[in-house]
Design a protein around this motif. Structure first.
Motif, short mmCIF file in Angstrom:
data_model
loop_
_atom_site.label_atom_id
_atom_site.label_comp_id
_atom_site.label_asym_id
_atom_site.label_seq_id
_atom_site.Cartn_x
_atom_site.Cartn_y
_atom_site.Cartn_z
N UNK A 82 47.55 0.89 -20.88
CA UNK A 82 46.31 1.69 -20.84
C UNK A 82 45.77 1.94 -22.24
N UNK A 83 46.69 2.21 -23.18
CA UNK A 83 46.27 2.42 -24.57
C UNK A 83 45.61 1.15 -25.12
N UNK A 84 46.24 0.00 -24.82
CA UNK A 84 45.67 -1.27 -25.29
C UNK A 84 44.28 -1.48 -24.70
N UNK A 85 44.12 -1.18 -23.43
CA UNK A 85 42.79 -1.32 -22.81
C UNK A 85 41.77 -0.37 -23.45
N UNK A 86 42.22 0.83 -23.75
CA UNK A 86 41.33 1.79 -24.40
C UNK A 86 40.92 1.31 -25.78
N UNK A 87 41.89 0.78 -26.55
CA UNK A 87 41.56 0.28 -27.91
C UNK A 87 40.58 -0.88 -27.83
N UNK B 234 32.98 11.83 -22.26
CA UNK B 234 34.09 11.44 -21.38
C UNK B 234 35.18 10.69 -22.15
N UNK B 235 34.71 9.86 -23.11
CA UNK B 235 35.67 9.13 -23.94
C UNK B 235 36.53 10.10 -24.74
N UNK B 236 35.94 11.11 -25.30
CA UNK B 236 36.70 12.11 -26.07
C UNK B 236 37.69 12.83 -25.15
N UNK B 237 37.20 13.19 -23.95
CA UNK B 237 38.09 13.87 -23.00
C UNK B 237 39.29 12.99 -22.61
N UNK B 238 39.00 11.71 -22.38
CA UNK B 238 40.10 10.79 -22.04
C UNK B 238 41.09 10.66 -23.19
N UNK B 239 40.56 10.67 -24.44
CA UNK B 239 41.46 10.59 -25.59
C UNK B 239 42.38 11.81 -25.62
N UNK C 218 41.94 5.68 -13.17
CA UNK C 218 40.69 5.74 -12.40
C UNK C 218 39.51 6.13 -13.29
N UNK C 219 39.73 7.07 -14.21
CA UNK C 219 38.67 7.47 -15.15
C UNK C 219 38.25 6.32 -16.04
N UNK C 220 39.28 5.59 -16.55
CA UNK C 220 38.99 4.44 -17.42
C UNK C 220 38.21 3.38 -16.64
N UNK C 221 38.58 3.19 -15.39
CA UNK C 221 37.86 2.20 -14.59
C UNK C 221 36.41 2.65 -14.34
N UNK D 157 33.01 0.78 -15.60
CA UNK D 157 31.95 0.43 -14.65
C UNK D 157 30.61 0.98 -15.09
N UNK D 158 30.61 2.23 -15.60
CA UNK D 158 29.36 2.84 -16.06
C UNK D 158 28.78 2.07 -17.25
#
Length: 900
Positions: free
Chosen positions: A701-706, A751-756, A868-871, A875-876
């Motif tokens: 998940x971290x790799x996908x986020x990066x 949302x990105x900050x919140x996910x971080x 789910x949030x990352x997905x 999508x957005x």
């Protein structure tokens, strides 16, 4: 050629040569002739002279004959002559007209030539090879020669055959020969081969001998067959007697079931031939071999069960009750039935239900006892009936109770004859042998049965009209000690020995019977008077039994009679008899020759009625009562000390037993705890694997986020480089749409900050889970170490208890049992505390395990939400890019105009 014809025909031409000279010339011709026909004629001539000149032929021609067997294998005729000649030289034919010395010389001569033949073991191997020849003229004399060799030097020939490759198998092939004379002589050969050699017996049995022999017996007519059936049965006896391996093989092969048809006799049993009697006698012996008391108890019980299930016992009982059966067959049948039912409750119950075909029907036991107490019956038959009755009662408390019940007043039937009435009649008859048999039979009804010993005390006898009845115990003692007529009967040694054996068996290990015996004021003076007298050799045995009876009264005395307590009886022995004299008379019993003979086997076998003095079971009782000698020598103080020591030992044994049970329980608990720890360890390993898997998922998940972060950064830089050329296109967009897009981008950034932030929290949670896992693992290891330490301590405690048991005698002498028990109690308390500590540790570990499982489940759920949030974010972003393209703007230009 003319010379040989002259020798054979007996024609004389000039002076007749002596037998030795003729044999020498024939031997020279055998050795020097080059023509086979000349050698054959010479060997034929030697054969004709071998019986008359046995010594000369054996001395001069044996080497030449053996050489013929080795070199002239191609000619069966000369081989047959050579084998016949060797047989005539070696065989010791018993001739009726020879006197004893001549027969002994002939036997010595045969033994001498046998030794010469077997000096080289290869000669026996050569003979075995010749037996493979199918030619009748070679095979038959070869079988006869090998049989003669086995008769003369059995063990030596057996050893050679045993090491010879396929030696026994070659001989077993003789049973399959279609020529009856070879097959029958092969049976005789195998009889000699299997004598007293267990190894050869096993090989022969596993060469399918049982199947072949039983087939031959059936083909020849079973018990109605001839001498061949007898030879087969003798061979079967050789294979089975004293050979537990073959007996087990015979039983497992279901061959016992094939014996049942042998004993199917018809209604008309008149005119039995001598051969049929012999055959049936051997068949009965074969059954007895399988259930002999000398066999192992397990094997005997198994064979007895098979014989009942296949109906063999029922068939034997039919012969037992049949009419017209010869006396010796009836006697052997009784002995056979005895051993088939001995110690087998099922078989004994069946035998008790057998009735004789009389009107009215009577139990077979009653009919047999009538023969036993009848002095007109043959002695061997009476012995067989006694043995049958003993075997019926052996380890059969139910049967013992039934016999004793027939003597009790409440069960006596005046209209029928019972076993008890017959035994009482025999016990008090004028025939001393009947007295002895009845006394021994009644003793077996009391053997190792305290209940029946007490029940028999109730038996009352009517001695004469007008006099009150007396007990059976009283009457037995009266026969020994009172009345002129009774003294004359009791003066017979056999009668007195039988009654004394009955009394010893009766009161042994039965304090109530001892009290009843001592209650008669005349019994003890009579015993002391008998023991103290100086009598003849025959009376010394009676004195020894009287001493044994008095010793039993001391050993099993409960001191209920004031005049005959243990101490007073000992004082009486010391004053009237003397301790040394008493012990000497007591020891005379075991030194008697007939005592040693009776102790060898259960069956009562005696050469004459006068030698029928001891019973086998009574000899066992005497061995058990050897403590009487010590009991007589001990003082009252020593007895008290011994009783105290016994009580202390029993208490100590009870304490040790309790601790053993406690340690077993603790050992079981420790084992259960170890299993729980092992189970928790495996669960921990599963948790560790789950955490490792979740960590790998988080890294993904971290790799996908990066990757998403890099993509966003690349789009921003591209928008700055193209800001000059595309400004006019942005100006063409409507202001509301741009504002909406900017708001959506801003929301995505939030949302990105919140996910971080959530990702950082998950990293912290994973680190916490890892630390908790390693802490739990460390605790599990520590718990395992503690359990192992506790286990070693328990084992050490077990060792200490074992040492306590070994030092028990020393502890008793020092009277420090209490201190040792206290130490054991303290050790027990310490073990209980450690077990409680271990139990609490396991409970804590279980709680932490459950907590870990809950945390892992929550972590997994949060990771699923993050995915789910990352997905949704991805999508957005994809939808925004698509919408910008639809508006005609590139993604780079959009981010260029954005305030970000």
């Amino acid at each position: 050629m003319n010379f040989f014809r002259g020798v054979i025909s007996g024609q004389a031409a000039g002076p007749q040569p002596s037998g030795a000279e003729t044999i020498q010339k024939l031997c020279d011709r055998v050795a020097s002739s080059t023509l086979l026909e000349d050698r054959r004629d010479a060997v034929r001539a030697l054969k004709s002279l071998s019986k008359k000149y046995r010594m000369e032929v054996g001395t001069q021609a044996m080497d030449h004959l053996i050489n013929i067997l080795q070199t002239d294998r191609s000619d069966s005729e000369i081989l047959g002559y050579a084998l016949d000649t060797l047989y005539n030289v070696i065989c010791n034919d018993e001739e009726e007209e020879q006197d004893e010395n001549a027969q002994k010389q002939a036997d010595d001569l045969g033994l001498q030539f046998t030794d010469t033949f077997v000096q080289d073991p290869e000669h026996v191997t050569l003979l075995l090879t010749l037996l493979e020849e199918f030619d009748f003229h070679v095979r038959w004399p070869g079988v006869k020669l090998l049989t003669a060799l086995l008769k003369n030097q059995g063990p030596q020939i057996q050893g050679i055959i045993l090491v010879s490759p396929m030696g026994v198998s070659r001989l077993m092939d003789l049973l399959a020969d279609s020529r009856e004379v070879i097959r029958n002589d092969g049976l005789l050969l195998l009889q000699q081969l299997t004598k007293s050699n267990a190894a050869i017996q096993k090989i022969v049995a596993f060469e399918n001998a049982f199947e072949r022999l039983l087939d031959i017996i059936t083909e020849e007519g079973s018990s109605d067959g001839g001498i061949v059936v007898e030879d087969c049965l003798l061979l079967l006896l050789n294979l089975l007697k004293n050979n537990s391996s073959n007996q087990n093989f015979f039983k497992e092969g279901s061959y016992i079931q094939r014996m049942k048809p042998w004993f199917e006799v018809g209604d008309d049993n008149s005119g039995w031939s001598a051969q049929k009697v012999t055959n049936l006698h051997l068949m009965l012996q074969l059954v007895r071999v399988m259930v002999s008391p000398v066999n192992s108890p397990g094997a005997t019980a198994s064979c007895q069960k098979s014989m009942f299930q296949c109906g063999l016992l029922q068939q034997l009982c039919t012969i037992l009750m049949a009419t017209g059966v010869p006396a010796d067959i009836l006697t052997e049948t009784i002995n056979t039935v005895s051993e088939v039912i001995r110690g087998s409750q099922v078989n004994q119950d069946y035998f008790a239900s057998v009735n004789a075909p009389s009107n009215p029907p009577r139990p077979a036991i009653v009919v047999l006892l009538m023969s036993m107490v009848n002095e007109r019956q043959p002695f061997v038959l009476r012995c067989a009936v006694l043995y049958c009755f003993q075997c019926f009662l052996y380890k059969n408390q139910k049967g013992q109770g039934e016999i004793v019940a027939t003597l009790l007043p409440s069960t006596i039937d005046a209209n029928s004859i019972s076993a008890g009435q017959l035994l009482c009649g025999g016990l008090f008859s004028a025939d001393s042998l009947s007295n002895w048999c009845a006394a021994v039979a009644l003793a077996h009804a009391l053997q190792d049965n305290l209940t029946q010993k007490e029940q028999l005390l109730r038996v009352q006898l009517a001695t004469s009209l007008g006099k009150p009845p007396v007990s059976l115990l009283q009457q037995c003692t009266n026969i020994l000690s009172q009345g002129d007529k009774i003294v004359r009967r009791g003066s017979k040694v056999q009668t007195r020995v039988g009654l004394l054996m009955l009394l010893c068996t009766w009161i042994s290990n039965c304090p109530i019977a001892v009290t009843h015996f001592l209650h008669n004021q005349e019994n003890v003076p009579f015993l002391t008077a008998q023991i103290s007298e100086n009598l003849g050799e025959d009376e010394r045995l009676v004195q020894g039994l009287c001493a044994l009876l008095l010793g039993i009264c001391i050993y099993y005395n409960d001191n209920s009679l004031e005049n005959y307590t243990k101490e007073k009886l000992k004082q009486l022995i010391e004053k009237r008899i003397g301790k040394e004299n008493f012990v000497e008379k007591l020891c005379f019993i075991t030194k008697h020759e007939l005592y040693s003979r009776a102790a060898q086997k259960p069956q009562p076998v005696f050469p004459s009625p006068e030698q029928m003095l001891f019973d086998h079971e009574f000899t066992k009782l005497v061995k058990e009562l050897e403590v009487i000698t010590k009991a007589v020598h001990k003082s009252s103080e020593e007895e008290k000390k011994e009783e105290e020591v016994k009580k202390t030992l029993e208490q100590h044994d009870n304490i040790v037993t309790q601790y053993k049970e406690l340690i077993r329980e603790q050992d079981a608990q420790l084992q259960e705890l170890k299993e729980q720890v092992a189970c928790m360890t495996s669960q921990n390993e599963q948790l560790q694997a789950t955490i490792t898997q979740q960590q790998s998922q988080i890294l993904q998940h971290k790799d996908q986020y990066n990757i998403l972060k890099l993509k966003l950064g690349g789009c921003t830089s591209s928008g700055q480089s193209n800001s000059q050329g595309d400004g006019s296109q942005v100006n063409g967009l409507q202001t509301e749409e741009l504002t909406q897009l900017r708001e959506e981008v801003e929301e995505l950034r939030k949302q990105h900050s919140l996910l971080q932030t959530q990702l950082g929290d998950k990293d912290a949670l994973i680190s916490s889970l890892v630390s908790i896992f390693f802490s739990f693992l460390f605790k599990s290891v520590c718990t395992g170490i503690e359990l192992e330490a506790l286990r070693s301590q328990v084992q050490s405690q077990s060792t200490e208890i074992g040492q306590l048991k070994m030092e028990r005698q020393d502890l008793l002498r020092r009277a420090e049992v209490g201190a040792e028990v206290k130490n054991l109690s303290e050790s027990r308390a310490e073990l209980e505390k450690r077990l409680d500590s271990t139990t609490s540790t396991v409970a804590i570990l279980q709680t932490e395990k459950e907590k870990l499982q809950t945390d892992v489940q929550e972590s997994k759920k949060e990771q699923d939400d993050l995915l789910m949030l990352l997905a949704d974010q991805d999508q957005k972003i994809t939808n925004l890019k698509k919408r910008l393209k639809e508006l005609g703007e590139t993604v780079g230009k959009l981010f260029l105009k954005s305030p970000v």
